[in-house]
Design a protein around this motif. Sequence first.
Motif, PDB file in Angstrom:
ATOM      1  N   HIS A  80       0.836  -1.195   0.000  1.00  0.00           N
ATOM      2  CA  HIS A  80       0.000   0.000   0.000  1.00  0.00           C
ATOM      3  C   HIS A  80       0.877   1.253   0.000  1.00  0.00           C
ATOM      4  N   PHE A  81       1.893   1.256   0.844  1.00  0.00           N
ATOM      5  CA  PHE A  81       2.802   2.396   0.928  1.00  0.00           C
ATOM      6  C   PHE A  81       3.522   2.614  -0.404  1.00  0.00           C
ATOM      7  N   ILE A  82       4.077   1.538  -0.977  1.00  0.00           N
ATOM      8  CA  ILE A  82       4.806   1.649  -2.244  1.00  0.00           C
ATOM      9  C   ILE A  82       3.856   2.074  -3.363  1.00  0.00           C
ATOM     10  N   GLY A  83       2.629   1.568  -3.336  1.00  0.00           N
ATOM     11  CA  GLY A  83       1.632   1.960  -4.341  1.00  0.00           C
ATOM     12  C   GLY A  83       1.311   3.445  -4.280  1.00  0.00           C
ATOM     13  N   VAL A  84       1.103   3.956  -3.073  1.00  0.00           N
ATOM     14  CA  VAL A  84       0.825   5.382  -2.914  1.00  0.00           C
ATOM     15  C   VAL A  84       2.058   6.198  -3.307  1.00  0.00           C
ATOM     16  N   ALA A  85       3.237   5.694  -2.966  1.00  0.00           N
ATOM     17  CA  ALA A  85       4.478   6.384  -3.355  1.00  0.00           C
ATOM     18  C   ALA A  85       4.590   6.458  -4.878  1.00  0.00           C
ATOM     19  N   ALA A  86       4.192   5.393  -5.576  1.00  0.00           N
ATOM     20  CA  ALA A  86       4.235   5.382  -7.040  1.00  0.00           C
ATOM     21  C   ALA A  86       3.304   6.435  -7.619  1.00  0.00           C
ATOM     22  N   ILE A  87       2.120   6.540  -7.045  1.00  0.00           N
ATOM     23  CA  ILE A  87       1.163   7.559  -7.495  1.00  0.00           C
ATOM     24  C   ILE A  87       1.748   8.945  -7.256  1.00  0.00           C
ATOM     25  N   MET A  88       2.376   9.119  -6.094  1.00  0.00           N
ATOM     26  CA  MET A  88       2.984  10.405  -5.762  1.00  0.00           C
ATOM     27  C   MET A  88       4.106  10.739  -6.748  1.00  0.00           C
ATOM     28  N   MET A  89       4.931   9.747  -7.082  1.00  0.00           N
ATOM     29  CA  MET A  89       6.023   9.978  -8.037  1.00  0.00           C
ATOM     30  C   MET A  89       5.469  10.360  -9.402  1.00  0.00           C
ATOM     31  N   VAL A 149      -2.331  -0.587 -13.768  1.00  0.00           N
ATOM     32  CA  VAL A 149      -1.236   0.000 -14.552  1.00  0.00           C
ATOM     33  C   VAL A 149      -0.396   0.912 -13.673  1.00  0.00           C
ATOM     34  N   GLU A 150      -1.046   1.756 -12.908  1.00  0.00           N
ATOM     35  CA  GLU A 150      -0.332   2.698 -12.055  1.00  0.00           C
ATOM     36  C   GLU A 150       0.561   1.966 -11.054  1.00  0.00           C
ATOM     37  N   LEU A 151       0.031   0.933 -10.425  1.00  0.00           N
ATOM     38  CA  LEU A 151       0.786   0.192  -9.416  1.00  0.00           C
ATOM     39  C   LEU A 151       1.912  -0.633 -10.031  1.00  0.00           C
ATOM     40  N   LYS A 152       1.665  -1.207 -11.203  1.00  0.00           N
ATOM     41  CA  LYS A 152       2.693  -2.042 -11.835  1.00  0.00           C
ATOM     42  C   LYS A 152       3.725  -1.190 -12.568  1.00  0.00           C
ATOM     43  N   PHE A 153       3.257  -0.298 -13.412  1.00  0.00           N
ATOM     44  CA  PHE A 153       4.153   0.488 -14.253  1.00  0.00           C
ATOM     45  C   PHE A 153       4.893   1.560 -13.453  1.00  0.00           C
ATOM     46  N   PHE A 154       4.160   2.301 -12.648  1.00  0.00           N
ATOM     47  CA  PHE A 154       4.775   3.393 -11.900  1.00  0.00           C
ATOM     48  C   PHE A 154       5.321   2.939 -10.554  1.00  0.00           C
ATOM     49  N   GLY A 155       4.682   1.952  -9.933  1.00  0.00           N
ATOM     50  CA  GLY A 155       5.111   1.515  -8.608  1.00  0.00           C
ATOM     51  C   GLY A 155       6.030   0.319  -8.600  1.00  0.00           C
ATOM     52  N   ILE A 168      -8.216  -8.361  -5.244  1.00  0.00           N
ATOM     53  CA  ILE A 168      -8.683  -9.116  -6.407  1.00  0.00           C
ATOM     54  C   ILE A 168      -7.712 -10.274  -6.622  1.00  0.00           C
ATOM     55  N   SER A 169      -8.066 -11.184  -7.496  1.00  0.00           N
ATOM     56  CA  SER A 169      -7.208 -12.343  -7.732  1.00  0.00           C
ATOM     57  C   SER A 169      -6.026 -11.966  -8.633  1.00  0.00           C
ATOM     58  N   PRO A 170      -4.912 -12.699  -8.512  1.00  0.00           N
ATOM     59  CA  PRO A 170      -3.781 -12.463  -9.416  1.00  0.00           C
ATOM     60  C   PRO A 170      -4.167 -12.634 -10.889  1.00  0.00           C
ATOM     61  N   ALA A 171      -5.073 -13.570 -11.179  1.00  0.00           N
ATOM     62  CA  ALA A 171      -5.514 -13.763 -12.568  1.00  0.00           C
ATOM     63  C   ALA A 171      -6.225 -12.514 -13.088  1.00  0.00           C
ATOM     64  N   THR A 172      -7.012 -11.876 -12.240  1.00  0.00           N
ATOM     65  CA  THR A 172      -7.708 -10.646 -12.633  1.00  0.00           C
ATOM     66  C   THR A 172      -6.693  -9.532 -12.884  1.00  0.00           C
ATOM     67  N   VAL A 173      -5.678  -9.453 -12.038  1.00  0.00           N
ATOM     68  CA  VAL A 173      -4.625  -8.445 -12.237  1.00  0.00           C
ATOM     69  C   VAL A 173      -3.947  -8.673 -13.578  1.00  0.00           C
ATOM     70  N   LYS A 174      -3.618  -9.926 -13.891  1.00  0.00           N
ATOM     71  CA  LYS A 174      -2.959 -10.235 -15.165  1.00  0.00           C
ATOM     72  C   LYS A 174      -3.841  -9.853 -16.350  1.00  0.00           C
ATOM     73  N   ARG A 175      -5.142 -10.169 -16.268  1.00  0.00           N
ATOM     74  CA  ARG A 175      -6.071  -9.802 -17.351  1.00  0.00           C
ATOM     75  C   ARG A 175      -6.143  -8.287 -17.509  1.00  0.00           C
ATOM     76  N   ASP A 176      -6.301  -7.588 -16.383  1.00  0.00           N
ATOM     77  CA  ASP A 176      -6.375  -6.126 -16.429  1.00  0.00           C
ATOM     78  C   ASP A 176      -5.096  -5.535 -17.023  1.00  0.00           C
ATOM     79  N   TRP A 177      -3.945  -6.051 -16.601  1.00  0.00           N
ATOM     80  CA  TRP A 177      -2.650  -5.555 -17.066  1.00  0.00           C
ATOM     81  C   TRP A 177      -2.513  -5.775 -18.570  1.00  0.00           C
ATOM     82  N   THR A 178      -2.876  -6.954 -19.054  1.00  0.00           N
ATOM     83  CA  THR A 178      -2.775  -7.269 -20.480  1.00  0.00           C
ATOM     84  C   THR A 178      -3.689  -6.366 -21.309  1.00  0.00           C
ATOM     85  N   MET A 179      -4.926  -6.237 -20.867  1.00  0.00           N
ATOM     86  CA  MET A 179      -5.895  -5.411 -21.592  1.00  0.00           C
ATOM     87  C   MET A 179      -5.476  -3.932 -21.557  1.00  0.00           C
ATOM     88  N   ALA A 180      -5.051  -3.456 -20.408  1.00  0.00           N
ATOM     89  CA  ALA A 180      -4.659  -2.048 -20.268  1.00  0.00           C
ATOM     90  C   ALA A 180      -3.437  -1.734 -21.120  1.00  0.00           C
TER      91      ALA A 180
END
Length: 191
Positions: A80-89, A149-155, A168-180
């Motif tokens: 959570h901290f790293i994710g918020v830091a990524a958004i801040m960056m 995208v924000e958490l993976k790409f920026f964070g 959410i499930s890791p499979a959902t994250v993978k689907r979202d990441w691929t589609m995005a």
Amino acid sequence: MPTSPDHADLTQWLQKLDSGTSLNAVNEVFALLYGELKRAASAQMRKESAGHTLSATALTHEAWFRLSEQPRTEWQSRGHFIGVAAIMMRRILVNHAVAKQAVKREAELVSLNLTEAEEIGQSVNSEVLQVHAALLAFEQIDARAAKVVELKFFGGLEIDEIAELLAISPATVKRDWTMARAWLHRELAAP
């Protein structure tokens, strides 16, 4: 406190951070997270143009200062901290690019030859603004996938960390990441 705590220990320390926490405790948590923040900032800066005026260290410190000014945030975990830091960056880089463009609009007109004009054009970091605008547009289509995208790409968070953070499930994250990624690639490649 150990110099290399596991994620559970770090999460407990983060959860204890509040407006009443001593400066020493805050500095200790910063020291423990510095490497991760610096890695996230370095990943961000690798995507920037070579002549960027911010360094990974400056981006790390600016993000930390802004995060530390938010004492009411209840940190759920290290992710959570790293994710918020990524958004801040991301916000810092976008604000920096916007400010740089504003300064250029107000600058004095100077005669340049073609080579000099090309060099200046390459140093203008409109790419950050294009990615930001595309991500804002994508957020209107699929807010959760935009967050992935924000958490993976920026964070720089891993699939499992994102899944835990977003509940959410890791499979959902993978689907979202691929589609995005496909959507953003198409948008950014368009003239």
